[in-house]
Design a protein around this motif. Structure first.
Motif, PDB file in Angstrom:
ATOM      1  N   ASP A 106       0.820  -1.219   0.000  1.00 44.61           N
ATOM      2  CA  ASP A 106       0.000   0.000   0.000  1.00 44.61           C
ATOM      3  C   ASP A 106       0.847   1.259   0.000  1.00 44.61           C
ATOM      4  O   ASP A 106       0.321   2.363  -0.005  1.00 44.61           O
ATOM      5  N   TYR A 107       2.163   1.104   0.025  1.00 43.00           N
ATOM      6  CA  TYR A 107       3.083   2.245  -0.075  1.00 43.00           C
ATOM      7  C   TYR A 107       3.636   2.225  -1.501  1.00 43.00           C
ATOM      8  O   TYR A 107       4.399   1.339  -1.864  1.00 43.00           O
ATOM      9  N   GLN A 108       3.200   3.170  -2.322  1.00 43.31           N
ATOM     10  CA  GLN A 108       3.623   3.212  -3.726  1.00 43.31           C
ATOM     11  C   GLN A 108       4.256   4.562  -4.023  1.00 43.31           C
ATOM     12  O   GLN A 108       3.734   5.597  -3.613  1.00 43.31           O
ATOM     13  N   ARG A 120       2.485   8.007  -4.152  1.00 41.41           N
ATOM     14  CA  ARG A 120       1.164   7.981  -4.779  1.00 41.41           C
ATOM     15  C   ARG A 120       0.119   7.332  -3.881  1.00 41.41           C
ATOM     16  O   ARG A 120      -1.077   7.609  -4.005  1.00 41.41           O
ATOM     17  N   LYS A 121       0.579   6.444  -3.011  1.00 39.30           N
ATOM     18  CA  LYS A 121      -0.342   5.726  -2.136  1.00 39.30           C
ATOM     19  C   LYS A 121       0.358   5.512  -0.798  1.00 39.30           C
ATOM     20  O   LYS A 121       1.481   5.033  -0.754  1.00 39.30           O
ATOM     21  N   CYS A 122      -0.299   5.896   0.294  1.00 42.04           N
ATOM     22  CA  CYS A 122       0.275   5.816   1.636  1.00 42.04           C
ATOM     23  C   CYS A 122      -0.524   4.821   2.472  1.00 42.04           C
ATOM     24  O   CYS A 122      -1.747   4.953   2.611  1.00 42.04           O
ATOM     25  N   GLU A 164      -4.348   5.054   3.949  1.00 40.44           N
ATOM     26  CA  GLU A 164      -5.307   3.999   3.575  1.00 40.44           C
ATOM     27  C   GLU A 164      -6.008   3.452   4.816  1.00 40.44           C
ATOM     28  O   GLU A 164      -7.222   3.298   4.830  1.00 40.44           O
ATOM     29  N   ILE A 173      -0.549  13.650   1.142  1.00 43.72           N
ATOM     30  CA  ILE A 173      -1.812  12.932   0.964  1.00 43.72           C
ATOM     31  C   ILE A 173      -2.676  13.124   2.205  1.00 43.72           C
ATOM     32  O   ILE A 173      -3.876  13.357   2.106  1.00 43.72           O
TER      33      ILE A 173
END
Length: 167
Positions: free
Chosen positions: A87-89, A105-107, A111, A150
């Protein structure tokens, strides 16, 4: 085969990372209401600064180079993904002489906050403490400069890894 071995390695990693990324929310719910905000935030920062130093432990254990901004960003992002899972991206791109933009992009922590219907801003204190400890532990000559987050409602986190001399 024992019960532990029945769980595939990739599933173990995803489950462990998921729980680690939910940890700030769990102890925030358990402790926050009875604690002074300033004291709570300081204790939370100290805990996550210590976890941030684990990034350096992971990088050194696997021989990741950390001699320039790009290598520091790569080691940070890879080790952070080990801890927080898929989920880290992130993306890394060079942005100047010995300067790199790291875009998340994703944290994973955001999330988990969204899944729990909590304010994603709760992840900000934790993230900054973690990252601000991790980068100089990888190479004391580098720091982070934050540009977007984010957890503050923006579409991505944008940070620059750059020499500490350019603060």
């Amino acid at each position: 085969m024992d019960a532990f071995e029945r769980i595939p390695v990739d599933v173990r990693w995803k489950l462990a990372a998921r729980e680690l990324s939910a940890l700030p929310l769990a102890y925030r719910r358990a402790i926050r209401d009875g604690a002074d905000d300033q004291l709570y935030n300081e204790v939370e920062r100290v805990v996550w600064q210590e976890l941030g130093k684990e990034v350096g432990v992971i990088a050194r254990a696997f021989g990741m180079p950390v001699g320039n901004a790009h290598e520091v960003a790569e080691a940070f992002a890879a080790a952070t993904r080990v801890l927080f899972g898929p989920d880290y991206q992130y993306e890394i791109r060079d942005s100047g002489p010995d300067e790199v933009d790291l875009t998340i992009r994703k944290c994973a922590m955001v999330e988990r906050a969204e899944e729990a219907e909590e304010n994603p801003l709760a992840a900000c204190n934790v993230c900054h403490a973690f990252a601000n400890a991790a980068i100089p532990d990888l190479n004391r000559n580098y720091v982070l400069k934050y540009r977007s987050s984010i957890c503050a409602g923006e579409s991505a986190c944008s940070v620059t890894v750059r020499p500490a001399s350019r603060k």
